[in-house]
Write an enzyme that holds these catalytic residues in place. Structure first.
Site, PDB file in Angstrom:
ATOM      1  N   GLY A  58      -6.986  -8.376  13.349  1.00  0.00           N
ATOM      2  CA  GLY A  58      -6.752  -9.822  13.364  1.00  0.00           C
ATOM      3  C   GLY A  58      -8.104 -10.504  13.207  1.00  0.00           C
ATOM      4  O   GLY A  58      -9.069 -10.154  13.901  1.00  0.00           O
ATOM      5  N   ALA A  59      -8.157 -11.478  12.284  1.00  0.00           N
ATOM      6  CA  ALA A  59      -9.457 -12.027  11.868  1.00  0.00           C
ATOM      7  C   ALA A  59     -10.330 -12.539  13.031  1.00  0.00           C
ATOM      8  O   ALA A  59     -11.486 -12.113  13.166  1.00  0.00           O
ATOM      9  CB  ALA A  59      -9.224 -13.107  10.815  1.00  0.00           C
ATOM     10  N   ARG A 100     -14.767  -3.819   7.784  1.00  0.00           N
ATOM     11  CA  ARG A 100     -13.564  -4.253   7.037  1.00  0.00           C
ATOM     12  C   ARG A 100     -13.985  -5.431   6.139  1.00  0.00           C
ATOM     13  O   ARG A 100     -14.788  -6.259   6.560  1.00  0.00           O
ATOM     14  CB  ARG A 100     -12.429  -4.687   7.982  1.00  0.00           C
ATOM     15  CG  ARG A 100     -11.767  -3.501   8.694  1.00  0.00           C
ATOM     16  CD  ARG A 100     -10.512  -3.916   9.429  1.00  0.00           C
ATOM     17  NE  ARG A 100      -9.345  -4.004   8.555  1.00  0.00           N
ATOM     18  CZ  ARG A 100      -8.176  -4.519   8.934  1.00  0.00           C
ATOM     19  NH1 ARG A 100      -8.033  -4.999  10.159  1.00  0.00           N
ATOM     20  NH2 ARG A 100      -7.151  -4.568   8.100  1.00  0.00           N
ATOM     21  N   GLN A 207       2.481  -4.338  12.357  1.00  0.00           N
ATOM     22  CA  GLN A 207       1.946  -5.290  13.342  1.00  0.00           C
ATOM     23  C   GLN A 207       3.043  -6.185  13.900  1.00  0.00           C
ATOM     24  O   GLN A 207       2.955  -6.627  15.045  1.00  0.00           O
ATOM     25  CB  GLN A 207       0.851  -6.160  12.701  1.00  0.00           C
ATOM     26  CG  GLN A 207      -0.451  -5.444  12.399  1.00  0.00           C
ATOM     27  CD  GLN A 207      -0.484  -4.913  10.991  1.00  0.00           C
ATOM     28  OE1 GLN A 207       0.547  -4.582  10.417  1.00  0.00           O
ATOM     29  NE2 GLN A 207      -1.661  -4.815  10.406  1.00  0.00           N
ATOM     30  N   ASP A 248      -6.632 -14.316   7.014  1.00  0.00           N
ATOM     31  CA  ASP A 248      -7.927 -13.623   7.120  1.00  0.00           C
ATOM     32  C   ASP A 248      -9.024 -14.361   6.381  1.00  0.00           C
ATOM     33  O   ASP A 248     -10.204 -14.181   6.666  1.00  0.00           O
ATOM     34  CB  ASP A 248      -7.797 -12.203   6.581  1.00  0.00           C
ATOM     35  CG  ASP A 248      -6.953 -11.393   7.544  1.00  0.00           C
ATOM     36  OD1 ASP A 248      -5.711 -11.519   7.485  1.00  0.00           O
ATOM     37  OD2 ASP A 248      -7.538 -10.695   8.390  1.00  0.00           O
ATOM     38  N   ASN A 258      -3.655 -13.236   3.475  1.00  0.00           N
ATOM     39  CA  ASN A 258      -3.114 -12.758   4.761  1.00  0.00           C
ATOM     40  C   ASN A 258      -2.451 -11.401   4.526  1.00  0.00           C
ATOM     41  O   ASN A 258      -2.424 -10.889   3.390  1.00  0.00           O
ATOM     42  CB  ASN A 258      -2.130 -13.778   5.359  1.00  0.00           C
ATOM     43  CG  ASN A 258      -1.768 -13.447   6.795  1.00  0.00           C
ATOM     44  OD1 ASN A 258      -2.653 -13.168   7.612  1.00  0.00           O
ATOM     45  ND2 ASN A 258      -0.488 -13.446   7.132  1.00  0.00           N
ATOM     46  N   LYS A 259      -1.947 -10.847   5.577  1.00  0.00           N
ATOM     47  CA  LYS A 259      -1.343  -9.510   5.551  1.00  0.00           C
ATOM     48  C   LYS A 259      -0.399  -9.333   4.363  1.00  0.00           C
ATOM     49  O   LYS A 259       0.365 -10.236   4.015  1.00  0.00           O
ATOM     50  CB  LYS A 259      -0.590  -9.309   6.874  1.00  0.00           C
ATOM     51  CG  LYS A 259       0.099  -7.993   7.055  1.00  0.00           C
ATOM     52  CD  LYS A 259      -0.795  -6.800   6.818  1.00  0.00           C
ATOM     53  CE  LYS A 259      -2.100  -6.825   7.598  1.00  0.00           C
ATOM     54  NZ  LYS A 259      -3.113  -5.865   7.068  1.00  0.00           N
TER      55      LYS A 259
END
Ligand code: MRU
Length: 356
Positions: A58-59, A100, A207, A248, A258-259
């Site tokens: 998670g950012a 990351r 998640q 993110d 995002n994801k």
């Protein structure tokens, strides 16, 4: 209806003071919800590994972890002579920066720690280390405050009784506390609104199933888990009133990374006239890149797609793609919720104004 909030259980990172120099403890998110265990970290390299392996994810949480990683490295090296200390600190920063690629909060936090280091460059290594630990604690505390502000701004967007779909986990686990997307939901619930959550499972790392569902269950916020491919069906049947996700990295034009799977949800939301909201702190907005095509997208290991943990179900040797994030174009984003307020139909001018 009164919900008893059990936020104490949902703490992704905590600083453990110790007689020597303290440790960072991170809740192992790779094993939730079946195992609830904190792991202990004492160096930049170990924190970088915790980020890479997604013990913390998670950012905003990645940013906080990286800040502590820098502080831990300085504390670990503080007895070294100046030159050796500086050289080893440079390596620590670079190891963390490579953990990351997509969440810009990582680089935001490292830049901020680098500036504190600069300010103290005339001081002894032990004074630098103490200053960096204070800075990391400040970033940690600030993130909780920012999430609460975002929550208050965003809660106004949700009607009493709203059924809100979310993708991935943008909750307390993904931040220093409260959460971004789930923070908006928490704040709406705290304001007395009856909100129910629809959590996308979020293949391949799950998640949504493992983390978002767990967070909501901890706090008695009604949650229904679905697999990712069920979202369109529920929207078509009128069972979703709003979508809220985290991000993110937001590009200067309002494109949102995002994801993986978020783009699909945004397209479906537009098709069904459902508002698509993105909640993020300003530290997630990257004004240095024009649009989403410039956002680096992490590709993760193939075994995450061919199976889960030890169970592998796909044919051995099959080719796999595993991009971990996708980009939703700004035109599909109804609003971005920040600590400074709600930006409807985000674009370059509106996002620039946030920083002026
Ligand atoms: O791969 P992850 O679990 O780190 O991805 C997390 C997300 O995509 C979140 O939605 C994003 O970081 C926002 S968290 C407040």
């Amino acid at each position: 209806m009164n919900h008893s909030l059990n936020t104490a259980a949902v703490v992704a990172l905590r600083w453990h003071e110790a007689p020597d120099y303290g440790r960072l403890e991170m809740l192992d998110q790779t094993r939730l919800p079946s195992v609830f265990e904190y792991l202990s970290y004492d160096s930049a390299a170990s924190v970088a590994e915790g980020i890479r392996s997604m013990v913390v994810r998670g950012a905003p949480a990645i940013g906080v972890a990286a800040a502590y990683g820098v502080a831990l490295e300085a504390l670990r090296l503080q007895a070294q002579p100046r030159e050796a200390f500086d050289a080893a600190m440079d390596i620590g920063f670079s190891v963390l920066a490579q953990s990351r690629p997509t969440a810009v909060n990582l680089f935001w936090a490292l830049d901020r720690m680098q500036r504190y280091r600069e300010q103290h460059k005339q001081d002894s290594p032990s004074l630098v280390a103490a200053a960096l630990l204070d800075a990391a604690k400040a970033i940690h505390e600030e993130d909780v405050r920012i999430n609460q502000q975002m929550g208050e701004h965003g809660a106004a967007l949700l009607a009493d009784g709203a059924r809100v779909l979310t993708h991935c986990n943008a909750g307390a686990l993904a931040t220093a506390g409260h959460g971004t997307a789930l923070g908006v939901i928490r704040s709406a619930v705290a304001a007395g609104k009856r909100i129910s959550v629809i959590a996308d499972e979020t293949r391949p790392f799950l998640q949504g199933a493992r983390l978002t569902a767990w967070e909501m269950v901890q706090e008695n916020i009604p949650v229904t888990l679905i697999t990712d491919n069920m979202a369109g069906h529920l929207m078509a049947r009128g069972e979703v009133d709003a979508v809220i996700v985290g991000t993110d990295r937001v590009a200067a034009n309002g494109d949102v990374a995002n994801k993986i799977g978020t783009y699909m949800v945004a397209v479906l939301a537009a098709r069904h006239g459902i508002p698509f909201y993105v909640a993020c702190p300003l530290s997630t907005i990257d004004m240095s890149i024009d649009n989403g095509s410039q956002i680096p997208i992490e590709e993760r290991a193939s075994h995450e797609v061919t199976g889960f943990r030890e169970t592998q179900w796909a044919a051995a040797g099959v080719q796999v793609r595993n991009p971990s994030f996708d980009v939703t174009p700004a035109e599909l984003v109804s609003a971005i919720i920040t600590e400074k307020g709600v930006i409807h139909a985000p674009d370059l001018a509106k996002l620039s104004a946030l920083f002026s």
